[in-house]
Scaffold this motif. Structure first.
Motif, PDB file in Angstrom:
ATOM      1  N   SER A  13      52.283  29.585  56.430  1.00  7.39           N
ATOM      2  CA  SER A  13      52.519  28.148  55.891  1.00  7.39           C
ATOM      3  C   SER A  13      51.820  27.797  54.693  1.00  7.39           C
ATOM      4  O   SER A  13      52.465  27.312  53.803  1.00  7.39           O
ATOM      5  CB  SER A  13      52.082  27.218  57.085  1.00  7.39           C
ATOM      6  OG  SER A  13      50.835  27.430  57.631  1.00  7.39           O
ATOM      7  N   GLU A  33      41.774  31.663  51.482  1.00  6.75           N
ATOM      8  CA  GLU A  33      41.602  32.652  52.633  1.00  6.75           C
ATOM      9  C   GLU A  33      40.454  33.280  53.012  1.00  6.75           C
ATOM     10  O   GLU A  33      39.688  33.934  52.270  1.00  6.75           O
ATOM     11  CB  GLU A  33      42.977  33.609  52.234  1.00  6.75           C
ATOM     12  CG  GLU A  33      42.978  34.872  53.011  1.00  6.75           C
ATOM     13  CD  GLU A  33      43.276  34.693  54.512  1.00  6.75           C
ATOM     14  OE1 GLU A  33      44.241  33.481  54.679  1.00  6.75           O
ATOM     15  OE2 GLU A  33      42.979  34.923  55.428  1.00  6.75           O
ATOM     16  N   GLY A  46      58.148  39.887  63.511  1.00  6.33           N
ATOM     17  CA  GLY A  46      59.645  40.676  63.609  1.00  6.33           C
ATOM     18  C   GLY A  46      59.419  42.141  63.849  1.00  6.33           C
ATOM     19  O   GLY A  46      60.182  42.674  63.198  1.00  6.33           O
ATOM     20  N   ASN A  51      61.443  38.144  61.291  1.00  9.72           N
ATOM     21  CA  ASN A  51      62.639  37.269  61.791  1.00  9.72           C
ATOM     22  C   ASN A  51      62.431  35.836  61.195  1.00  9.72           C
ATOM     23  O   ASN A  51      61.516  35.153  61.730  1.00  9.72           O
ATOM     24  CB  ASN A  51      62.727  37.121  63.271  1.00  9.72           C
ATOM     25  CG  ASN A  51      63.721  36.365  63.959  1.00  9.72           C
ATOM     26  OD1 ASN A  51      63.471  36.091  65.264  1.00  9.72           O
ATOM     27  ND2 ASN A  51      64.492  35.617  63.203  1.00  9.72           N
ATOM     28  N   VAL A 134      36.160  29.095  55.362  1.00 13.60           N
ATOM     29  CA  VAL A 134      35.789  27.722  55.365  1.00 13.60           C
ATOM     30  C   VAL A 134      34.765  27.605  56.587  1.00 13.60           C
ATOM     31  O   VAL A 134      35.536  27.655  57.796  1.00 13.60           O
ATOM     32  CB  VAL A 134      37.146  26.690  55.315  1.00 13.60           C
ATOM     33  CG1 VAL A 134      36.623  25.294  55.429  1.00 13.60           C
ATOM     34  CG2 VAL A 134      37.845  27.150  53.988  1.00 13.60           C
ATOM     35  N   SER A 183      43.510  34.505  62.148  1.00 16.24           N
ATOM     36  CA  SER A 183      43.679  33.582  62.862  1.00 16.24           C
ATOM     37  C   SER A 183      43.069  33.408  64.172  1.00 16.24           C
ATOM     38  O   SER A 183      43.557  34.103  65.061  1.00 16.24           O
ATOM     39  CB  SER A 183      45.180  33.252  62.874  1.00 16.24           C
ATOM     40  OG  SER A 183      46.018  33.762  61.713  1.00 16.24           O
ATOM     41  N   GLU A 389      51.043  26.700  62.680  1.00 17.46           N
ATOM     42  CA  GLU A 389      50.707  27.068  63.890  1.00 17.46           C
ATOM     43  C   GLU A 389      49.280  26.419  64.251  1.00 17.46           C
ATOM     44  O   GLU A 389      48.770  26.516  65.497  1.00 17.46           O
ATOM     45  CB  GLU A 389      50.342  28.498  64.266  1.00 17.46           C
ATOM     46  CG  GLU A 389      51.152  28.834  65.540  1.00 17.46           C
ATOM     47  CD  GLU A 389      50.956  30.313  65.786  1.00 17.46           C
ATOM     48  OE1 GLU A 389      51.827  31.070  65.161  1.00 17.46           O
ATOM     49  OE2 GLU A 389      50.256  30.693  66.887  1.00 17.46           O
ATOM     50  N   LEU A 402      58.250  30.721  62.187  1.00 17.15           N
ATOM     51  CA  LEU A 402      58.076  30.472  60.949  1.00 17.15           C
ATOM     52  C   LEU A 402      58.986  29.426  60.181  1.00 17.15           C
ATOM     53  O   LEU A 402      58.788  28.920  59.420  1.00 17.15           O
ATOM     54  CB  LEU A 402      58.847  32.039  60.429  1.00 17.15           C
ATOM     55  CG  LEU A 402      57.914  33.191  60.569  1.00 17.15           C
ATOM     56  CD1 LEU A 402      58.442  34.556  60.049  1.00 17.15           C
ATOM     57  CD2 LEU A 402      56.580  32.901  59.754  1.00 17.15           C
TER      58      LEU A 402
HETATM   59  C1  LIG Z   1      52.966  40.019  66.327  1.00 18.46           C
HETATM   60  C2  LIG Z   1      53.802  38.648  65.838  1.00 18.46           C
HETATM   61  C3  LIG Z   1      55.189  38.831  65.791  1.00 18.46           C
HETATM   62  C4  LIG Z   1      55.710  37.600  65.125  1.00 18.46           C
HETATM   63  N1  LIG Z   1      57.059  37.689  64.922  1.00 18.46           N
HETATM   64  C5  LIG Z   1      57.652  36.380  64.555  1.00 18.46           C
HETATM   65  C6  LIG Z   1      58.952  36.272  63.875  1.00 18.46           C
HETATM   66  O1  LIG Z   1      59.457  37.424  63.966  1.00 18.46           O
HETATM   67  N2  LIG Z   1      59.480  35.288  63.486  1.00 18.46           N
HETATM   68  C7  LIG Z   1      58.691  34.199  63.821  1.00 18.46           C
HETATM   69  O2  LIG Z   1      59.247  33.010  63.371  1.00 18.46           O
HETATM   70  N3  LIG Z   1      57.359  33.984  64.109  1.00 18.46           N
HETATM   71  C8  LIG Z   1      56.919  35.237  64.552  1.00 18.46           C
HETATM   72  N4  LIG Z   1      55.555  35.358  64.809  1.00 18.46           N
HETATM   73  C9  LIG Z   1      54.616  33.960  64.549  1.00 18.46           C
HETATM   74  C10 LIG Z   1      54.510  33.719  63.186  1.00 18.46           C
HETATM   75  O3  LIG Z   1      53.943  34.899  62.574  1.00 18.46           O
HETATM   76  C11 LIG Z   1      53.281  32.547  62.916  1.00 18.46           C
HETATM   77  O4  LIG Z   1      53.638  31.428  63.972  1.00 18.46           O
HETATM   78  C12 LIG Z   1      53.136  32.171  61.805  1.00 18.46           C
HETATM   79  O5  LIG Z   1      52.392  33.348  60.964  1.00 18.46           O
HETATM   80  C13 LIG Z   1      52.055  30.937  61.596  1.00 18.46           C
HETATM   81  O6  LIG Z   1      51.743  30.590  60.185  1.00 18.46           O
HETATM   82  P1  LIG Z   1      50.596  30.017  59.969  1.00 18.46           P
HETATM   83  O7  LIG Z   1      50.568  29.881  58.483  1.00 18.46           O
HETATM   84  O8  LIG Z   1      50.392  28.759  60.556  1.00 18.46           O
HETATM   85  O9  LIG Z   1      49.311  30.782  60.425  1.00 18.46           O
HETATM   86  P2  LIG Z   1      49.050  32.238  60.030  1.00 18.46           P
HETATM   87  O10 LIG Z   1      50.163  33.231  59.404  1.00 18.46           O
HETATM   88  O11 LIG Z   1      48.331  32.814  60.994  1.00 18.46           O
HETATM   89  O12 LIG Z   1      47.726  32.115  58.789  1.00 18.46           O
HETATM   90  C14 LIG Z   1      46.832  31.351  59.040  1.00 18.46           C
HETATM   91  C15 LIG Z   1      45.689  32.037  58.009  1.00 18.46           C
HETATM   92  O13 LIG Z   1      44.530  31.132  57.725  1.00 18.46           O
HETATM   93  C16 LIG Z   1      43.395  31.948  57.687  1.00 18.46           C
HETATM   94  N5  LIG Z   1      42.334  31.261  58.126  1.00 18.46           N
HETATM   95  C17 LIG Z   1      41.928  31.011  59.572  1.00 18.46           C
HETATM   96  N6  LIG Z   1      40.855  30.304  59.572  1.00 18.46           N
HETATM   97  C18 LIG Z   1      40.351  30.218  58.270  1.00 18.46           C
HETATM   98  C19 LIG Z   1      39.015  29.551  57.819  1.00 18.46           C
HETATM   99  N7  LIG Z   1      38.250  29.088  58.354  1.00 18.46           N
HETATM  100  N8  LIG Z   1      39.015  29.706  56.303  1.00 18.46           N
HETATM  101  C20 LIG Z   1      40.095  30.079  55.608  1.00 18.46           C
HETATM  102  N9  LIG Z   1      41.217  30.847  56.104  1.00 18.46           N
HETATM  103  C21 LIG Z   1      41.262  30.843  57.261  1.00 18.46           C
HETATM  104  C22 LIG Z   1      43.791  33.560  58.534  1.00 18.46           C
HETATM  105  O14 LIG Z   1      42.982  34.443  58.097  1.00 18.46           O
HETATM  106  C23 LIG Z   1      45.256  33.443  57.988  1.00 18.46           C
HETATM  107  O15 LIG Z   1      45.504  34.221  57.027  1.00 18.46           O
HETATM  108  C24 LIG Z   1      54.856  36.455  65.172  1.00 18.46           C
HETATM  109  C25 LIG Z   1      53.711  36.262  65.315  1.00 18.46           C
HETATM  110  C26 LIG Z   1      53.086  37.824  65.891  1.00 18.46           C
HETATM  111  C27 LIG Z   1      51.431  37.620  66.229  1.00 18.46           C
END
Ligand SMILES: Cc1cc2nc3c(=O)[nH]c(=O)nc-3n(C[C@H](O)[C@H](O)[C@H](O)COP(=O)(O)OP(=O)(O)OC[C@H]3O[C@@H](n4cnc5c(N)ncnc54)[C@H](O)[C@@H]3O)c2cc1C
Length: 418
Positions: A13, A33, A46, A51, A134, A183, A389, A402
């Protein structure tokens, strides 16, 4: 350092936010990050093929986020799957829809998705600072102060920490599944402690389901195109019925049917699986009765052929009822009933669901009641936004998580920059 907007987390995101930001605003966006990597979970998604989303009407998406779908209607409708696909294509990521409706990059390589988002964010002059966990937030007049602990080169000062100020604070720090990606849910405690944000309990979602005396270890890899599932609690009260694709793994039930419903399943619950859905116990029974007269076929061959089931699976099921050597014609009424139940209503006691180390998503997070989904903004703290998320939103498998990361990031950008 003072920035207009600070984003916490360079995952999916956070990257969507940076990549879709107006170029004129990018210079004023800083993404912090925690780890030394960017988009780690996006890369894993995926199975490395990413995906991205699902095809079909966005209306159909609403039922794919548990009970929370209706809460995020505005955000999904405003920035829907078609817009998301067009956006990725505009960044040079060609996409393709599979027969099952899942949309992937044509290259089937999540590295291409991350690279395109990074290039777009950098083209928008967005700064991403790695190794910047953070650890504290503070409200200040007209904005927030964000404290980053010293970690890695370039972020430590004499006090071992660095502070930034911003007018808009966007939390994109993800859930708690696969904590090795960075995460781990810890940002939620900081939000609660420092900004009084309400947070719901976390639990793994999109996780495999473990049952007592799991009998299918040797059949790992066998899948059922459309199986039925009935979930009951420990008192026998029905919680939910569903159908979908089921996968037998070495130690657990998995596949979309189990993954998507794992958010409703607890240890001590009962799952009843119908391997021959939409047949029921009584319709299976009538088919056996209709076919048994003078039928010299083995029961194994009959069930395998009649219901399109793998013979190894049928042998195991009938073996567990002591019927694997039976001819159809010699089965008693009682044995027929036992077999029908074993295929159409097999009952298992749940010992638990997979942990955060196996779960692909997180149920729980920032409480939805406190968020205005027209803007992704906190109802109590002006200028504080949540995307992806970190919110108490977990989508089904199939690209829905995603999609929400994208839709929420775009909605937040609208709120801040238009
Ligand atoms: C194995 C696997 C397969 C998946 N496959 C799919 C798929 O094919 N299709 C789909 O739709 N979804 C899939 N998902 C789910 C999808 O990847 C997540 O829902 C999505 O990545 C969430 O995005 P986000 O940005 O909210 O969090 P994340 O991508 O988890 O990113 C959060 C970021 O914040 C950082 N962070 C955390 N705390 C702090 C802090 N205190 N200070 C600074 N940075 C911090 C973390 O290091 C991380 O880089 C999958 C998940 C997994 C685990």
């Amino acid at each position: 350092m003072n920035k207009k907007t600070i984003v916490v987390g360079a995952g999916a995101s956070g990257l969507f936010f940076g990549a879709a930001a107006p170029a004129s605003a990018g210079g004023d966006i800083l993404i912090l990050e925690k780890t030394d990597k960017i988009g780690t979970k996006l890369l894993m998604s995926g199975s490395g093929q990413c995906n991205l989303t699902h095809a079909g009407s966005i209306k159909e998406f609403l039922s794919c986020y548990g009970e929370s779908g209706s809460r995020i209607r505005k955000c999904l409708y405003r920035h829907n799957n078609l817009e998301y696909i067009r956006f990725m294509e505009s960044l040079g990521v060609k996409t393709a829809e599979r027969e099952d409706g899942k949309v992937f990059p044509v290259s089937m390589d999540s590295r291409d998705v991350r690279q395109a988002l990074l290039a777009a964010a950098s083209g928008n002059s967005v700064t991403i600072m790695k190794n910047s966990p953070v650890k504290a937030f503070k409200t200040i007049p007209k904005g927030f102060e964000v404290t980053v602990s010293s970690k890695g080169p370039g972020v430590s000062d004499a006090a071992g920490e660095r502070t930034f100020t911003c007018r808009n604070l966007v939390i994109a720090a993800g859930g708690a599944s696969y904590p090795s990606t960075g995460s781990d849910g810890s940002v939620l405690q900081i939000l609660r402690r420092d900004l009084g944000i309400a947070v719901t309990d976390l639990r793994p979602a999109l996780a495999p389901v473990y049952v007592q005396d799991y009998p299918f270890a040797e059949l790992s890899g066998i899948s059922f195109k459309n199986a039925g599932l009935r979930i009951s609690d420990s008192q026998g009260k029905k919680i939910r019925e569903a159908s979908g694709d089921l996968l037998l793994t070495h130690r657990s039930f998995s596949g979309p049917l189990m993954l998507n419903n794992s958010r409703y399943i607890n240890a001590g619950f009962r799952v009843e699986i119908n391997f021959v859905f939409p047949y029921t116990v009584s319709s299976v029974l009538s088919r056996i009765k209709g076919a048994c007269g003078g039928n010299n076929k083995s029961a194994v061959s009959f069930f395998a052929e009649e219901f399109g089931l793998p013979k190894r699976f049928v042998s195991l099921i009938l073996g567990s009822c002591g019927l694997s050597e039976k001819k159809l014609s010699s089965m008693t009424g009682c044995e027929m009933e036992t077999a029908a139940r074993a295929f159409a209503a097999a009952v298992f006691s749940v010992s638990g669901t997979g942990s955060f180390r196996e779960a692909m998503a997180t149920k729980g997070g920032v409480a939805l009641d406190g968020v205005d989904f027209s803007f992704m903004e906190s109802k109590t703290q002006k200028g504080l936004y949540f995307i992806g998320e970190v919110l108490d939103i977990d989508g089904n498998t199939g690209g829905y998580n995603l999609q929400f990361a994208y839709s929420s990031a775009r909605t937040c950008l609208d709120a801040i920059y238009t």
